[in-house]
Design an enzyme around this catalytic site. Structure first.
Site, short mmCIF file in Angstrom:
data_model
loop_
_atom_site.label_atom_id
_atom_site.label_comp_id
_atom_site.label_asym_id
_atom_site.label_seq_id
_atom_site.Cartn_x
_atom_site.Cartn_y
_atom_site.Cartn_z
CB SER A 120 -1.11 -0.37 1.20
OG SER A 120 -1.66 1.19 1.16
CG ASP A 133 -7.23 -2.63 -3.69
OD1 ASP A 133 -7.50 -1.72 -3.27
OD2 ASP A 133 -6.36 -2.18 -3.66
CG HIS A 135 -5.93 -1.76 -0.34
ND1 HIS A 135 -5.86 -1.55 -0.94
CD2 HIS A 135 -4.91 -1.81 1.25
CE1 HIS A 135 -4.40 -0.53 -1.02
NE2 HIS A 135 -4.19 -0.96 0.48
#
Length: 320
Positions: free
Chosen positions: A142, A268, A297
């Site tokens: 991320s 996502d 995610h």
């Protein structure tokens, strides 16, 4: 490189991006030996805490560096899961806790952000000074994935020991991703991040009352407000828009010169369309892009202890 085809089919409910995102982040249990913590002193007087995880053979010459996401730290399930995956293949793993993300507030007013690649460079200098590792790989999740891609694509000299990297659920278009996470369907996620970051800022305001006050923090009603109030200004940017523009990895991807795999799931909900840089990957000698239909995610749940993205990361790095 051609965009990589994939065959990831998650079990049952985990075809839902929300189910895989929530389960992997909050309910997954990962058993791993306790990390051994080390503190690194930085050139500006601050510090980083890093957490080491070793394979059965502690004399391994292979090292993987792990970078966490927003409001994360090295003991998150996704970090421990990847450390375990590499430990099982005789790689030492080290989790980088960004400034202010370990158990102690960092010394300076600034902390961490999506483009803080200089901190990663200082960690790399420390690792190289140990003279213990012949091969080094990097994995970013991320926000940490954005930081990693920026680091790889900047005009800096990378050590020969670095053989490759993997980014998982990389929001390489920060402004677009913020727009995505602020959609109503993501309200619970964005509010959770907002509350976590506000708590962090309240602690920082007590330490730096001349820079930050609780009234201004309380007035923030979105992640962008927090980036306007603190993240951008504390790190030398004019405002949130300037911060997003200058730190988004999207503009650095063409500069990557080490074999790199980016795994961004199609479902996502945190990512914008620009976070799937198909054309850049197709025209790059080094960037491999994989877009599984499922995964959410940093989800990629399987029935096995090893999740799909962990298996793919190990396969990719060991193929180099």
């Amino acid at each position: 490189m051609p965009v990589i085809s994939e065959n990831y089919i998650p079990p049952g409910i985990f075809k839902s991006g929300d189910a895989s995102t929530i389960y992997a982040a909050t309910l997954r249990k990962v058993e791993i030996p306790i990390f051994e913590r080390e503190r690194i002193e930085l050139s500006d007087g601050d510090f980083l805490d890093i957490d080491w995880s070793y394979p059965a053979n502690r004399n391994s010459k292979n090292l993987v560096i792990l970078l966490h996401g927003l409001a994360g730290k090295a003991d998150r399930p996704y970090m421990k899961g990847m450390a375990r995956a590499f430990n099982l293949k005789n790689w030492t793993a080290v989790g980088m806790n960004f400034r202010g993300c370990s158990d102690e507030l960092n010394r300076l007013y600034k902390s961490y952000h999506a483009g803080a690649s200089d901190d990663l460079a200082e960690l790399m200098t420390h690792i190289l000074s140990l003279k213990e590792y012949n091969k080094i790989a990097l994995i970013g999740f991320s926000l940490g994935g954005n930081m990693l891609m920026k680091y790889l694509g900047e005009n800096r000299s990378l050590p020969d020991e670095v053989i490759g990297a993997v980014g998982v659920s990389v929001p390489c278009d920060l402004s677009g991703s913020l727009g995505a996470i602020n959609r109503m369907r993501n309200f619970v996620y964005s509010k959770r991040f907002e509350l976590n970051l506000k708590q962090h800022l309240y602690e920082r305001a007590e330490k730096f009352p001349d820079h930050l006050n609780k009234k201004d923090i309380s007035a923030c009603s979105s992640l962008r407000d927090i980036d306007d109030l603190y993240t951008s200004r504390a790190h030398g940017y004019k405002n949130a828009a300037d911060y997003y523009k200058k730190t988004s990895a999207l503009v650095y991807l063409k500069g990557i010169r080490k074999p790199t795999l980016m795994i961004n799931a199609e479902n996502d909900s945190f990512l914008s369309q620009k976070c799937y840089p198909i054309e850049i990957a197709e025209n790059s000698e080094f960037l491999h892009l994989e877009i599984p239909k499922y995964g959410g995610h940093v989800g990629f749940v399987t029935r096995a202890p090893l999740y799909y993205h962990e298996k793919r990361a190990v396969e990719f790095i060991e193929s180099l």
